[in-house]
Enzyme design. Structure first.
Site, short mmCIF file in Angstrom:
data_model
loop_
_atom_site.label_atom_id
_atom_site.label_comp_id
_atom_site.label_asym_id
_atom_site.label_seq_id
_atom_site.Cartn_x
_atom_site.Cartn_y
_atom_site.Cartn_z
N GLY A 87 0.87 -1.18 0.00
CA GLY A 87 0.00 0.00 0.00
C GLY A 87 0.90 1.22 0.00
NE ARG A 88 4.02 2.56 5.46
CZ ARG A 88 3.35 3.20 6.41
NH1 ARG A 88 3.34 4.52 6.40
NH2 ARG A 88 2.73 2.55 7.37
NE ARG A 106 1.52 7.12 8.69
CZ ARG A 106 2.83 7.05 8.79
NH1 ARG A 106 3.57 8.11 8.57
NH2 ARG A 106 3.41 5.94 9.10
CE1 TYR A 149 -0.04 3.57 13.67
CE2 TYR A 149 -0.07 5.27 11.98
CZ TYR A 149 -0.66 4.19 12.60
OH TYR A 149 -1.86 3.72 12.14
CB CYS A 187 -8.63 21.78 20.71
SG CYS A 187 -9.22 23.28 19.94
CD GLU A 188 -6.46 15.92 21.17
OE1 GLU A 188 -5.59 15.16 21.62
OE2 GLU A 188 -7.65 15.87 21.51
#
Ligand SMILES: Cc1ncc(COP(=O)(O)O)c(C=O)c1O
Ligand SMILES: N[C@H](CCC[C@H](N)C(=O)O)C(=O)O
Length: 444
Positions: A305-306, A341, A345, A372-373
């Site tokens: 995929g990647r 990501r 990860y 807001c994190e």
């Protein structure tokens, strides 16, 4: 020579090709910070289509599809569509002769909408719903990859004629990647562990179900895996199980699917995955093990995929604010809603100022999103020009896989558009999500 004939040569004299492995092939940049992808000026595209903007260099995707097919001419190459899917991508994959790995009725619907050959579709998933299974059966997909004993019963009850299936096996191989994308070990949710006998039991149960035709085993050991040896080991273990199935049931399985997971370079210094070495060593492993067990060589399937789309993608953001407090914080108009990501990860990215020259030295900056994190960080302590300011454009490479597909509407922010660039032509594949789109679902 006319001026028109001379122009490309003159342009290439002032433009430096970005050799880094993280940009689409052929990406260039000049002294004015003018980045070109797919032979188009990225700053101009950002002005025209707005930011954040996700670019996909479709020439680069095609080139990678062809490289995979050429490296493994006898194998089936199935694109893992969870990495990035839209109709144009499904069409491209079909045109390039690849198969398609889907994981839901939704991904199937995209494939169906472009007439993707059903025979070349594989349905995956550890928690397939009745809707997923029914959609796959209605379309007559080539294969369904069984991931639980419950699924054997559920599928058995739904199948009218006969459905070809594979059994997903966790071969007990640790691909040494991030824990959240490790799928080859026993203690994770995918497949049936080989070591506990669960895989052999699943095979027995499938063979006892008359409506299911077992055609092979499947083993995907995770994502962003660098070492070919991990794939080799998984392959050998799966063939060992095929030999035991032959001994116990007298059945020789014709297919072996070893999944995807080939690593891509995220940062300029990262190593490239050794595709030629992979192809060669897997072929040797398959032949050796089959010979040792007296098995016929099965048809190999791989599911990258990647590796097919990550490097083809570039995301463009506009800087909204620069704040110097404990460090230099550079805030942009996107963030974890278009790229979760780093938060999921610890993924790392290179970031580049584009669209204007910069003569000042670089200075570390932490590029953060608008959400807001506190964990909404796109890149920590990356070198960016000293004079970076609000309104500047930043380009982030290697964002073609698991970005658009993992995007969310956190803080009611619309997802960015996806723009294909190819040979000087831009084509909108997915338009920007509007407030109207967001409100349409809110029916209360
Ligand atoms: C069954 C299966 N095959 C292939 C892939 C593709 O992995 P990658 O994108 O790392 O190649 C995945 C990951 O999502 C998967 O779950
Ligand atoms: N589903 C894949 C991994 C997806 C990883 C992806 N979501 C990422 O952003 O890296 C797997 O089982 O190996």
């Amino acid at each position: 020579m006319t001026l028109a004939e001379l122009l490309p040569t003159m342009r290439s004299m002032v433009q430096a090709r970005l050799e880094s492995r993280v940009w689409p092939t052929g990406t260039t940049v000049d002294a004015h910070g003018d980045l070109r992808v797919g032979d188009l000026r990225v700053a101009e595209l950002a002005n025209r289509f707005g930011t954040p903007l996700q670019l996909l260099d479709t020439t680069d995707v095609r080139r990678r599809c062809r490289a995979y097919r050429a490296a493994l001419p006898h194998a089936e190459v199935a694109y893992a569509s969870k990495a990035f899917l839209c109709r144009a991508m499904a069409r491209l994959v079909a045109d390039e002769g690849l198969s398609l790995d889907v994981c839901s009725a939704g991904e199937l619907a995209v494939a169906r909408s472009v007439g993707f050959p059903a025979e070349r579709i594989l349905l995956h998933g550890n928690a397939k719903t009745p809707e997923d299974l029914k959609a796959a059966l209605a379309l007559h997909v080539g294969r369904i990859v069984i991931d639980s004993l419950d699924e054997i019963d559920q599928l058995g009850a739904l199948v009218r004629d006969r459905q070809r299936v594979l059994v997903r096996v966790a071969p007990g191989v640790d691909g040494q990647t991030h824990a959240s994308i490790t799928t080859g070990t026993d203690d994770q949710k995918f497949g049936f562990p080989l070591s506990t006998g669960a895989a052999a039991e699943a095979v027995r149960r499938v063979l006892a179900e008359p409506s299911l035709g077992l055609v092979g085993l499947h083993g995907h050991i995770g994502s962003q895996i660098r070492k070919v040896a991990s794939f080799e080991e998984a392959t050998r273990r799966l063939i060992g199980l095929m030999a035991r199935i032959r001994d116990e049931h007298g059945v020789e399985l014709p297919e072996l699917n070893i999944g995807g997971g080939h690593a891509v370079p995220q940062l300029p210094g990262d190593e490239e995955f050794d595709l030629a070495g992979f192809a060669n060593r897997i072929e040797v492993a398959v032949h050796d093990e089959c010979h040792r067990h007296g098995l016929r060589v099965p048809r190999l399937t791989i599911e990258p995929g990647r590796a097919l789309v990550a490097t083809a993608g570039v995301t463009v953001y506009r800087v909204t604010a620069v704040k110097n407090t404990t460090r230099r914080w550079v805030a942009v108009d996107g963030g974890m809603s278009d790229n979760p990501r780093p938060a999921l990860y610890g993924a790392q990215y290179a970031v580049r100022l584009i669209g204007r020259p910069h003569t000042f030295p670089t200075q570390p900056a932490t590029v953060v999103g608008r959400h807001c994190e506190s964990g909404d960080v796109l890149a920590r302590e990356v070198p960016l020009p000293h004079d970076l300011r609000a309104g500047d454009l930043l380009a982030v490479p290697c964002t073609g896989a698991y970005h658009h597909s993992l995007a969310s509407n956190y803080n009611m922010v619309g997802r960015p558009p996806v723009l294909a660039v190819e040979g000087g032509v831009a084509r909108l594949l997915v338009r920007r999500e509007t407030e109207e789109d967001l409100l349409r679902r809110d029916v209360g």
